[in-house]
Enzyme design. Structure first.
Site, PDB file in Angstrom:
ATOM      1  N   THR A 173       0.848  -1.193   0.000  1.00  0.00           N
ATOM      2  CA  THR A 173       0.000   0.000   0.000  1.00  0.00           C
ATOM      3  C   THR A 173       0.882   1.239   0.000  1.00  0.00           C
ATOM      4  O   THR A 173       1.730   1.398   0.880  1.00  0.00           O
ATOM      5  CB  THR A 173      -0.920  -0.005   1.233  1.00  0.00           C
ATOM      6  OG1 THR A 173      -1.836  -1.089   1.106  1.00  0.00           O
ATOM      7  CG2 THR A 173      -1.697   1.298   1.356  1.00  0.00           C
ATOM      8  N   HIS A 232      -7.482 -11.032  -0.661  1.00  0.00           N
ATOM      9  CA  HIS A 232      -6.830 -10.635   0.592  1.00  0.00           C
ATOM     10  C   HIS A 232      -7.678 -11.147   1.762  1.00  0.00           C
ATOM     11  O   HIS A 232      -8.739 -10.609   2.055  1.00  0.00           O
ATOM     12  CB  HIS A 232      -6.700  -9.120   0.650  1.00  0.00           C
ATOM     13  CG  HIS A 232      -5.691  -8.635   1.649  1.00  0.00           C
ATOM     14  ND1 HIS A 232      -5.140  -9.450   2.624  1.00  0.00           N
ATOM     15  CD2 HIS A 232      -5.128  -7.407   1.834  1.00  0.00           C
ATOM     16  CE1 HIS A 232      -4.288  -8.739   3.348  1.00  0.00           C
ATOM     17  NE2 HIS A 232      -4.260  -7.502   2.896  1.00  0.00           N
ATOM     18  N   ASN A 268      -4.252 -10.281   7.632  1.00  0.00           N
ATOM     19  CA  ASN A 268      -3.927  -9.008   8.278  1.00  0.00           C
ATOM     20  C   ASN A 268      -5.116  -8.293   8.922  1.00  0.00           C
ATOM     21  O   ASN A 268      -5.140  -7.066   9.020  1.00  0.00           O
ATOM     22  CB  ASN A 268      -3.228  -8.073   7.276  1.00  0.00           C
ATOM     23  CG  ASN A 268      -1.890  -8.625   6.841  1.00  0.00           C
ATOM     24  OD1 ASN A 268      -1.374  -9.578   7.432  1.00  0.00           O
ATOM     25  ND2 ASN A 268      -1.321  -8.062   5.790  1.00  0.00           N
ATOM     26  N   TYR A 278      -8.278  -7.951   7.962  1.00  0.00           N
ATOM     27  CA  TYR A 278      -9.300  -7.326   7.127  1.00  0.00           C
ATOM     28  C   TYR A 278     -10.549  -8.220   7.076  1.00  0.00           C
ATOM     29  O   TYR A 278     -10.656  -9.193   7.817  1.00  0.00           O
ATOM     30  CB  TYR A 278      -8.720  -6.993   5.750  1.00  0.00           C
ATOM     31  CG  TYR A 278      -7.593  -5.985   5.848  1.00  0.00           C
ATOM     32  CD1 TYR A 278      -7.839  -4.709   6.367  1.00  0.00           C
ATOM     33  CD2 TYR A 278      -6.293  -6.300   5.484  1.00  0.00           C
ATOM     34  CE1 TYR A 278      -6.812  -3.782   6.502  1.00  0.00           C
ATOM     35  CE2 TYR A 278      -5.265  -5.380   5.623  1.00  0.00           C
ATOM     36  CZ  TYR A 278      -5.529  -4.122   6.129  1.00  0.00           C
ATOM     37  OH  TYR A 278      -4.512  -3.207   6.274  1.00  0.00           O
ATOM     38  N   ASN A 290      -3.574  -5.424  12.831  1.00  0.00           N
ATOM     39  CA  ASN A 290      -4.806  -4.652  13.018  1.00  0.00           C
ATOM     40  C   ASN A 290      -5.621  -5.129  14.214  1.00  0.00           C
ATOM     41  O   ASN A 290      -6.861  -5.044  14.217  1.00  0.00           O
ATOM     42  CB  ASN A 290      -5.647  -4.664  11.738  1.00  0.00           C
ATOM     43  CG  ASN A 290      -5.044  -3.783  10.654  1.00  0.00           C
ATOM     44  OD1 ASN A 290      -4.731  -2.622  10.899  1.00  0.00           O
ATOM     45  ND2 ASN A 290      -4.859  -4.329   9.458  1.00  0.00           N
TER      46      ASN A 290
END
Length: 364
Positions: free
Chosen positions: A26, A176, A179, A181, A236
């Site tokens: 990112t 994805h 992480n 999400y 996260n």
């Protein structure tokens, strides 16, 4: 003799020129008004086309899926057109590129959501972490729980993103699911407190994963689909599931049932220690029947050794690709690497993005 890391590999329906992968990074440089890539995105990715495979930065499947300012989408015609310039530039350099498609779930802020509404998640449980709103880092907003009837809409957004990735010229798609999400949030009992068909048992918590993988595979064919997982990461603030190996064993069974091409595994804590309970990562790696891509803190020496062992098929590099556009060539030549900068990582223009010298430029 050439180390196996630098030799070609059949990856699903693709043939790669080497086993070095550029991991998703990112960089927060999409157009603020519509989340489309700029022309410099084409330059950036084309510079790195020496990798066997490039995986794009996380690309949101819908406005709802956005969690950071400046991240690109793949849900509008303008975004597809912007990405087509990128894939054309990569293919012109002999490279191959996959789109990483994501929905961030609760890792967002009301200011990043259309109409300033709350982000969505499996459950109305805040992440208690930070995100970037374009001005600075802010606390993520408490999400609302998706209604059961809404989940099919989100699956359809993944399907549409896969269709758009194909239209934009991507060679493959990486889902994805790592992480912390949205898909990861559905998987773990730390973030999924649902009592419907998508919560509770491991079978229920892997249901959303199964539906997304099935939908994307039907669009592209399983041989052009991969996925990213991070079983041992608390990225996260997602937390570690109460029965982690059983959960991710079931998740990998979902992937095997679909026959997808590759599993991109974050080994240990994302961007941090390579630590996991003894034998657990290895059991998950060996359980997957497709091509295994390793990630997290690899050096030239450890990547060569991992691929030579036969347990790892490819190795992805993230941060090293930021300042070394010709990383694959440098690794093959055992050449020194440009240092990772501290400025220009997120946001901005060409500075810190497309202005790093290659070996050839340094020699000249």
């Amino acid at each position: 003799m050439t180390d196996t890391l630098f030799t070609p590999l059949k990856l699903g329906d693709l043939t790669l020129k080497n086993r070095i992968v550029m991991a998703p990074l990112t960089r927060n440089r999409a157009k603020a008004e519509d989340d489309t890539p700029y022309d410099i995105h084409a330059e950036y990715y084309a510079q790195r086309a020496g990798a066997g495979l490039l995986i794009s930065e996380g690309t949101q499947i819908s406005p709802e899926g956005k969690g950071y300012a400046g991240t690109p989408g793949i849900y509008s015609d303008a975004q597809v057109a912007g990405w087509k310039k990128v894939t054309d530039a990569v293919h012109a350099k002999g490279g191959k590129i996959a789109a990483q498609i994501w929905h961030v779930g609760r890792i967002s802020h009301t200011s990043l959501q259309q109409g300033g509404i709350a982000p969505v998640a499996p459950s109305a449980v805040g992440a208690g972490t930070k995100t970037f709103d374009g001005k600075g880092f802010v606390e993520t907003s408490v999400p609302r729980a998706l209604e059961t009837a809404e989940i099919a809409r989100v699956v359809e957004d993944f399907r549409t993103a896969a269709r758009n990735a194909h239209a934009a010229g991507f060679d493959a798609v990486e889902i994805h699911a790592a992480n912390g999400y949205l898909i990861d949030q559905f998987l773990r009992d730390t973030s999924n407190h649902r009592t419907d068909a998508y919560g509770g048992s491991i079978q229920n918590r892997t249901r959303f994963l199964r539906e997304v993988v099935t939908a994307v595979s039907k669009v592209l064919g399983a041989g052009r689909v991969g996925i990213r997982l991070s079983p041992f990461s608390n990225a996260n603030n997602v937390g570690i599931d109460s029965d982690n190996v059983a959960l991710f064993s079931a998740a990998i069974d979902v992937l095997n049932d679909a026959g997808i091409a590759f599993l991109h595994m974050v080994e240990g804590q994302t961007g941090g220690p390579r630590e996991w309970p003894a034998g657990s990562l290895e059991s998950l790696r060996d359980r997957f029947s497709g091509t295994y891509m390793a990630n997290n803190g690899y050096t030239r020496a450890t990547a060569i050794a991992a691929v030579a062992s036969g347990k790892v098929d490819l190795v992805s590099f993230g941060r090293r690709y930021i300042s070394n556009p010709d990383l694959a060539e440098r690794l093959a030549a055992d050449a020194p690497l440009n240092p990772l900068p501290t400025e220009g990582l997120y946001g901005g223009g060409r500075a810190g993005y497309t202005d790093y010298p290659t070996l050839a430029q340094v020699a000249a």
